[in-house]
Design a protein around this motif. Structure first.
Motif, mmCIF file in Angstrom:
data_model
loop_
_atom_site.group_PDB
_atom_site.id
_atom_site.type_symbol
_atom_site.label_atom_id
_atom_site.label_comp_id
_atom_site.label_asym_id
_atom_site.label_seq_id
_atom_site.Cartn_x
_atom_site.Cartn_y
_atom_site.Cartn_z
ATOM 1 N N LEU A 1 6.011 88.876 7.427
ATOM 2 C CA LEU A 1 7.328 89.110 8.019
ATOM 3 C C LEU A 1 8.069 90.245 7.316
ATOM 4 O O LEU A 1 8.712 91.079 7.964
ATOM 5 C CB LEU A 1 8.161 87.827 7.971
ATOM 6 C CG LEU A 1 7.723 86.724 8.933
ATOM 7 C CD1 LEU A 1 8.440 85.423 8.599
ATOM 8 C CD2 LEU A 1 7.960 87.135 10.369
ATOM 9 N N LEU A 2 7.979 90.276 5.996
ATOM 10 C CA LEU A 2 8.659 91.335 5.249
ATOM 11 C C LEU A 2 8.041 92.696 5.553
ATOM 12 O O LEU A 2 8.754 93.690 5.716
ATOM 13 C CB LEU A 2 8.617 91.038 3.751
ATOM 14 C CG LEU A 2 9.456 91.938 2.867
ATOM 15 C CD1 LEU A 2 10.917 91.942 3.302
ATOM 16 C CD2 LEU A 2 9.346 91.499 1.411
ATOM 17 N N LEU B 1 5.728 87.019 -3.918
ATOM 18 C CA LEU B 1 6.543 85.991 -3.269
ATOM 19 C C LEU B 1 6.134 84.574 -3.645
ATOM 20 O O LEU B 1 6.834 83.626 -3.313
ATOM 21 C CB LEU B 1 6.471 86.155 -1.746
ATOM 22 C CG LEU B 1 7.154 87.399 -1.187
ATOM 23 C CD1 LEU B 1 6.760 87.624 0.264
ATOM 24 C CD2 LEU B 1 8.662 87.271 -1.320
ATOM 25 N N GLU C 1 2.805 84.245 4.881
ATOM 26 C CA GLU C 1 3.620 84.406 6.085
ATOM 27 C C GLU C 1 4.872 85.236 5.798
ATOM 28 O O GLU C 1 5.240 86.111 6.590
ATOM 29 C CB GLU C 1 4.023 83.033 6.630
ATOM 30 C CG GLU C 1 2.889 82.280 7.268
ATOM 31 C CD GLU C 1 3.277 80.858 7.666
ATOM 32 O OE1 GLU C 1 4.459 80.479 7.509
ATOM 33 O OE2 GLU C 1 2.382 80.136 8.136
ATOM 34 N N SER C 2 5.505 84.961 4.675
ATOM 35 C CA SER C 2 6.700 85.719 4.298
ATOM 36 C C SER C 2 6.359 87.182 4.064
ATOM 37 O O SER C 2 7.118 88.074 4.441
ATOM 38 C CB SER C 2 7.347 85.116 3.053
ATOM 39 O OG SER C 2 7.840 83.823 3.334
ATOM 40 N N ARG D 1 15.872 85.923 1.996
ATOM 41 C CA ARG D 1 15.873 84.956 3.100
ATOM 42 C C ARG D 1 14.483 84.380 3.332
ATOM 43 O O ARG D 1 14.349 83.260 3.842
ATOM 44 C CB ARG D 1 16.361 85.606 4.382
ATOM 45 C CG ARG D 1 17.847 85.848 4.364
ATOM 46 C CD ARG D 1 18.291 86.540 5.639
ATOM 47 N NE ARG D 1 19.721 86.486 5.706
ATOM 48 C CZ ARG D 1 20.398 85.910 6.686
ATOM 49 N NH1 ARG D 1 19.771 85.337 7.674
ATOM 50 N NH2 ARG D 1 21.698 85.894 6.666
ATOM 51 N N LEU D 2 13.454 85.153 3.005
ATOM 52 C CA LEU D 2 12.095 84.705 3.261
ATOM 53 C C LEU D 2 11.519 83.840 2.141
ATOM 54 O O LEU D 2 10.443 83.264 2.303
ATOM 55 C CB LEU D 2 11.180 85.913 3.501
ATOM 56 C CG LEU D 2 11.462 86.684 4.789
ATOM 57 C CD1 LEU D 2 10.667 87.975 4.810
ATOM 58 C CD2 LEU D 2 11.146 85.827 6.003
ATOM 59 N N THR D 3 12.204 83.776 1.017
ATOM 60 C CA THR D 3 11.666 82.982 -0.095
ATOM 61 C C THR D 3 12.439 81.699 -0.290
ATOM 62 O O THR D 3 13.449 81.454 0.246
ATOM 63 C CB THR D 3 11.692 83.788 -1.401
ATOM 64 O OG1 THR D 3 13.008 84.246 -1.659
ATOM 65 C CG2 THR D 3 10.738 84.937 -1.327
ATOM 66 N N ALA E 1 14.058 89.858 1.774
ATOM 67 C CA ALA E 1 13.160 89.155 0.873
ATOM 68 C C ALA E 1 13.756 87.841 0.402
ATOM 69 O O ALA E 1 13.070 86.821 0.322
ATOM 70 C CB ALA E 1 12.809 90.041 -0.329
ATOM 71 N N LYS F 1 2.892 79.948 2.810
ATOM 72 C CA LYS F 1 4.277 80.413 2.986
ATOM 73 C C LYS F 1 4.452 81.817 2.425
ATOM 74 O O LYS F 1 5.104 82.666 3.049
ATOM 75 C CB LYS F 1 5.267 79.456 2.331
ATOM 76 C CG LYS F 1 6.719 79.898 2.532
ATOM 77 C CD LYS F 1 7.681 78.834 2.076
ATOM 78 C CE LYS F 1 9.125 79.157 2.141
ATOM 79 N NZ LYS F 1 9.654 80.151 2.962
#
Length: 166
Positions: A137-138, A125, A133-134, A164-166, A162, A130
């Protein structure tokens, strides 16, 4: 004189896991595993000491297999994004994991496995906080999807999560 029957632990553990999958913790006894494997119940008692010892040994073996599968998946999915990694790891039994959370050693195994997967996700990622953290969450979304899909609920595409989280 009849020859005593022996089978490897892996076959016993597979039988224990099938019984757990079908009927939960209460379905596993020396008698039920003896019936599933063809070994005598006293042989199982001698090998594992107790019913709980047999179930715990099977769960530890399942963690060994998952950890090995994860290492292979990380290597095999190099160059692929987070969904490729999670797909390579494959399904993880959420009921089995929940049962493991009563045993301190198995809790540690679960935490170490999660850290391994999250680290591999974070590398895919980006860098920095960040990405970490992503990745967390993933991982949580993936495990939640696994749990709910086992119950027949519709899932979502990890690829979309994935993005949305990047």
């Amino acid at each position: 004189m009849p020859r005593s029957r022996t089978i490897p632990d892996e076959q016993v553990f597979a039988a224990v896991q099938r019984l757990l999958d079908r009927g939960g913790d209460k379905a596993v006894s020396f008698g039920s595993v003896a019936g599933a494997t063809g070994l005598a119940a006293p042989t199982l008692a001698q090998r594992y000491g107790s019913r709980d010892g047999m179930v715990r040994a099977a769960r530890l073996a399942a963690w060994d297999a998952l950890e090995a599968r994860t290492v292979l998946a990380i290597a095999a999915s190099a160059g692929k994004g987070p969904p490729g990694l999670l797909k390579a790891i494959g399904p993880v039994d959420p009921q089995g994991m929940a049962a493991d959370l009563r045993d301190p050693e198995l809790i540690q195994r679960a935490a170490a496995w999660r850290a391994t997967v999250e680290s591999a996700l974070a590398l895919r990622l980006g860098t920095g906080e960040k990405a970490r953290e992503s990745a967390a969450l993933l991982f949580a979304a993936w495990q939640g999807q696994t749990l709910w899909s086992a119950l027949g609920a519709p899932g979502f595409r990890l690829k979309d999560a994935a993005k949305r989280l990047t």
